[in-house]
Design a protein around this motif. Structure first.
Motif, PDB file in Angstrom:
ATOM      1  N   LYS A 283      37.953  28.441  39.885  1.00  0.00           N
ATOM      2  CA  LYS A 283      40.259  27.789  40.080  1.00  0.00           C
ATOM      3  C   LYS A 283      41.195  29.062  39.612  1.00  0.00           C
ATOM      4  O   LYS A 283      41.641  29.139  39.196  1.00  0.00           O
ATOM      5  CB  LYS A 283      40.478  26.606  38.844  1.00  0.00           C
ATOM      6  CG  LYS A 283      39.389  25.893  39.644  1.00  0.00           C
ATOM      7  CD  LYS A 283      40.170  24.884  40.675  1.00  0.00           C
ATOM      8  CE  LYS A 283      39.273  23.829  41.319  1.00  0.00           C
ATOM      9  NZ  LYS A 283      39.839  23.460  42.976  1.00  0.00           N
ATOM     10  N   GLN A 284      40.082  30.129  39.991  1.00  0.00           N
ATOM     11  CA  GLN A 284      41.313  31.971  39.361  1.00  0.00           C
ATOM     12  C   GLN A 284      41.197  32.367  40.942  1.00  0.00           C
ATOM     13  O   GLN A 284      41.125  33.494  41.262  1.00  0.00           O
ATOM     14  CB  GLN A 284      39.682  32.233  38.878  1.00  0.00           C
ATOM     15  CG  GLN A 284      39.416  31.549  37.525  1.00  0.00           C
ATOM     16  CD  GLN A 284      40.518  31.932  36.378  1.00  0.00           C
ATOM     17  OE1 GLN A 284      41.383  32.335  36.834  1.00  0.00           O
ATOM     18  NE2 GLN A 284      40.059  30.826  35.066  1.00  0.00           N
ATOM     19  N   GLU A 285      41.287  31.349  41.690  1.00  0.00           N
ATOM     20  CA  GLU A 285      41.937  31.537  43.600  1.00  0.00           C
ATOM     21  C   GLU A 285      43.132  33.386  43.363  1.00  0.00           C
ATOM     22  O   GLU A 285      42.601  34.222  44.173  1.00  0.00           O
ATOM     23  CB  GLU A 285      42.682  31.145  44.475  1.00  0.00           C
ATOM     24  CG  GLU A 285      41.096  30.358  44.244  1.00  0.00           C
ATOM     25  CD  GLU A 285      41.724  28.695  43.123  1.00  0.00           C
ATOM     26  OE1 GLU A 285      41.426  27.660  43.120  1.00  0.00           O
ATOM     27  OE2 GLU A 285      42.697  28.397  42.181  1.00  0.00           O
ATOM     28  N   ILE A 286      43.561  33.129  42.617  1.00  0.00           N
ATOM     29  CA  ILE A 286      44.589  33.782  42.789  1.00  0.00           C
ATOM     30  C   ILE A 286      44.776  34.868  42.101  1.00  0.00           C
ATOM     31  O   ILE A 286      44.764  36.243  42.549  1.00  0.00           O
ATOM     32  CB  ILE A 286      46.203  33.047  42.222  1.00  0.00           C
ATOM     33  CG1 ILE A 286      46.856  31.916  42.697  1.00  0.00           C
ATOM     34  CG2 ILE A 286      47.525  34.017  42.374  1.00  0.00           C
ATOM     35  CD1 ILE A 286      47.657  30.877  42.461  1.00  0.00           C
ATOM     36  N   VAL A 287      44.109  34.728  40.736  1.00  0.00           N
ATOM     37  CA  VAL A 287      43.463  35.714  39.411  1.00  0.00           C
ATOM     38  C   VAL A 287      42.806  36.978  40.472  1.00  0.00           C
ATOM     39  O   VAL A 287      42.713  38.472  40.726  1.00  0.00           O
ATOM     40  CB  VAL A 287      42.767  35.535  38.218  1.00  0.00           C
ATOM     41  CG1 VAL A 287      42.150  36.758  37.533  1.00  0.00           C
ATOM     42  CG2 VAL A 287      43.876  34.122  37.880  1.00  0.00           C
ATOM     43  N   LEU A 288      42.348  36.835  41.836  1.00  0.00           N
ATOM     44  CA  LEU A 288      41.035  37.846  42.731  1.00  0.00           C
ATOM     45  C   LEU A 288      41.880  38.589  42.582  1.00  0.00           C
ATOM     46  O   LEU A 288      41.546  39.726  43.238  1.00  0.00           O
ATOM     47  CB  LEU A 288      40.532  36.643  43.216  1.00  0.00           C
ATOM     48  CG  LEU A 288      39.834  37.173  44.782  1.00  0.00           C
ATOM     49  CD1 LEU A 288      38.258  38.606  43.853  1.00  0.00           C
ATOM     50  CD2 LEU A 288      39.004  36.522  45.244  1.00  0.00           C
ATOM     51  N   VAL A 289      43.200  38.064  43.337  1.00  0.00           N
ATOM     52  CA  VAL A 289      44.089  39.548  43.924  1.00  0.00           C
ATOM     53  C   VAL A 289      44.183  40.162  43.116  1.00  0.00           C
ATOM     54  O   VAL A 289      44.666  41.536  43.059  1.00  0.00           O
ATOM     55  CB  VAL A 289      45.454  38.696  43.910  1.00  0.00           C
ATOM     56  CG1 VAL A 289      46.653  40.047  44.500  1.00  0.00           C
ATOM     57  CG2 VAL A 289      45.919  37.409  44.966  1.00  0.00           C
ATOM     58  N   ILE A 290      44.203  39.918  41.378  1.00  0.00           N
ATOM     59  CA  ILE A 290      44.271  40.961  40.879  1.00  0.00           C
ATOM     60  C   ILE A 290      43.071  41.612  40.436  1.00  0.00           C
ATOM     61  O   ILE A 290      42.762  42.832  40.616  1.00  0.00           O
ATOM     62  CB  ILE A 290      44.488  40.438  39.075  1.00  0.00           C
ATOM     63  CG1 ILE A 290      46.298  39.763  39.313  1.00  0.00           C
ATOM     64  CG2 ILE A 290      44.807  41.349  37.974  1.00  0.00           C
ATOM     65  CD1 ILE A 290      46.771  39.179  38.095  1.00  0.00           C
ATOM     66  N   VAL A 291      41.736  41.089  40.493  1.00  0.00           N
ATOM     67  CA  VAL A 291      40.695  41.437  40.081  1.00  0.00           C
ATOM     68  C   VAL A 291      39.705  42.391  40.913  1.00  0.00           C
ATOM     69  O   VAL A 291      39.297  43.239  40.617  1.00  0.00           O
ATOM     70  CB  VAL A 291      39.893  39.920  39.991  1.00  0.00           C
ATOM     71  CG1 VAL A 291      37.956  40.924  39.071  1.00  0.00           C
ATOM     72  CG2 VAL A 291      40.202  39.475  38.837  1.00  0.00           C
TER      73      VAL A 291
END
Length: 358
Positions: A283-291
């Motif tokens: 559930k860290q799909e959007i954070v993947l854009v940052i990572v």
């Protein structure tokens, strides 16, 4: 049975009690992956060289790359082995999430392997057609999304960083969303793989970051404290992430400038697909854009370049993906690589800060 490997030993022998801890198994999955890389790596490079499985350089690429013609490619098979074997050895194989990630990792790897093999046979940089490659990637990602959707414990809510109480329910639309994340991540990593060590460095950093995300999401108390979406069972993905870190470090030993071997699509697609799938499950799909900011930047540079040229007949960058732009500006290859790694570390730290910022 497959699941009777190392993990269940803690229930049968007191000496193996420590095997019940995810942290212990993650550490040794990382070490195992690293050892496998060091043991198989030299043999694989020699085998690829003897079979004349060398890299074909795109004629429109930077002239500095022409000297890399013939460097052994398809080294991503080493990465695949160093991820899959330690995972099978150390993870709880009754955990569905582990199998879903392995499905995507191996599936994307097979597509990449087919693409690399065609390039070698044709002796040019044209492998599978874009349509054929995308079809198979979408099919594999759809299968993963569908499995997660019908799996009762898995929630189709979306994790939104900085807004911990905002968790929109996507329902059936979660399948195409997961498909977008998984395939997008695979292609973004694939586009980044253009310089020695450029893709694998940020990949190691991103894998380490998601190792932590997976552990936290799988721990009910920590997830509640941090107000992130709890995902029971996701903690086992820490073992797989650890294997990705170890495999990445091992491959970097041979792929650092000047590279002895290139990963090829078999490596970049499988790594990107694995990362995207782990992001979906934790559930860290959007954070993947940052990572994965470096991967996103590389992909966007290609999109902007193509769009600008088709609409206005002008190029935004000297060449896309953007790492080639800096090459043509005169930056030495090692400088580009290390600076991109530094940016990846900064982005990883920013992404970890989302655990507390709300």
């Amino acid at each position: 049975m497959l699941y009777h490997l190392l993990y269940p030993l803690h229930t049968e022998y007191s000496a193996f009690y420590v095997f019940r801890f995810i942290t212990f198994r993650t550490i040794y999955a990382t070490i195992t992956a690293l050892v496998i890389s060091f043991l198989i790596g030299p043999w694989l490079i020699n085998k690829l060289s003897s079979l004349q499985i060398g890299q074909s350089i795109r004629k429109l690429g930077p002239e500095s790359h022409f000297k890399k013609e013939g460097t052994p490619t398809m080294g991503g098979t080493l990465i695949l082995c160093a991820i899959v074997l330690p995972t099978l050895l150390w993870a709880d194989l009754t955990n569905l999430y582990v199998w879903v990630v392995l499905l995507v990792t191996v599936g994307f790897g097979i597509v990449g392997f087919s693409d690399d093999l065609l390039k070698v046979r044709k002796r040019n940089s044209d492998g599978l057609s874009a349509r054929s490659k995308m079809f198979w990637l979408l099919l594999i990602a759809f299968a993963a999304g569908l499995i997660l959707y019908v799996y009762p414990p898995f929630q189709t809510t979306l994790g939104v960083p900085f807004f911990k109480n905002v968790r929109p329910e996507l329902g059936l639309f979660y399948i195409p969303f997961a498909l977008l994340v998984i395939v997008g991540a695979g292609n973004a990593v694939n586009l980044t793989d253009g310089l020695d060590g450029l893709a694998i460095g940020p990949m190691i950093i991103a894998s380490g970051t998601y190792l932590l995300f997976a552990y936290l999401a799988g721990n009910a108390r920590l997830a509640e404290y941090l107000q992130i979406n709890p995902v029971p069972g996701a903690g086992e993905l820490s073992i797989l992430c650890g294997a990705m870190v170890g495999a990445g470090l091992g491959f970097l030993w041979f792929n650092s400038y000047p590279a002895q071997v290139f990963m090829g699509d078999v490596g970049s697609l499988s790594l990107g697909g694995a990362l995207g799938t782990i992001a979906v499950i934790t559930k860290q799909e959007i954070v993947l854009v940052i990572v994965g900011g470096i991967f996103v930047l590389e992909a966007l540079s290609v999109i902007f370049q193509v769009t600008s040229f088709r609409l206005y007949g002008k190029r935004i960058f000297k060449m896309a993906p953007i790492h080639h732009h800096f090459e043509l500006k005169g930056w030495p290859e090692p400088k580009i690589i290390v600076r991109f790694w530094i940016i990846s570390i900064i982005l990883a730290l920013v992404s970890l800060s989302t655990l507390k910022l709300r």
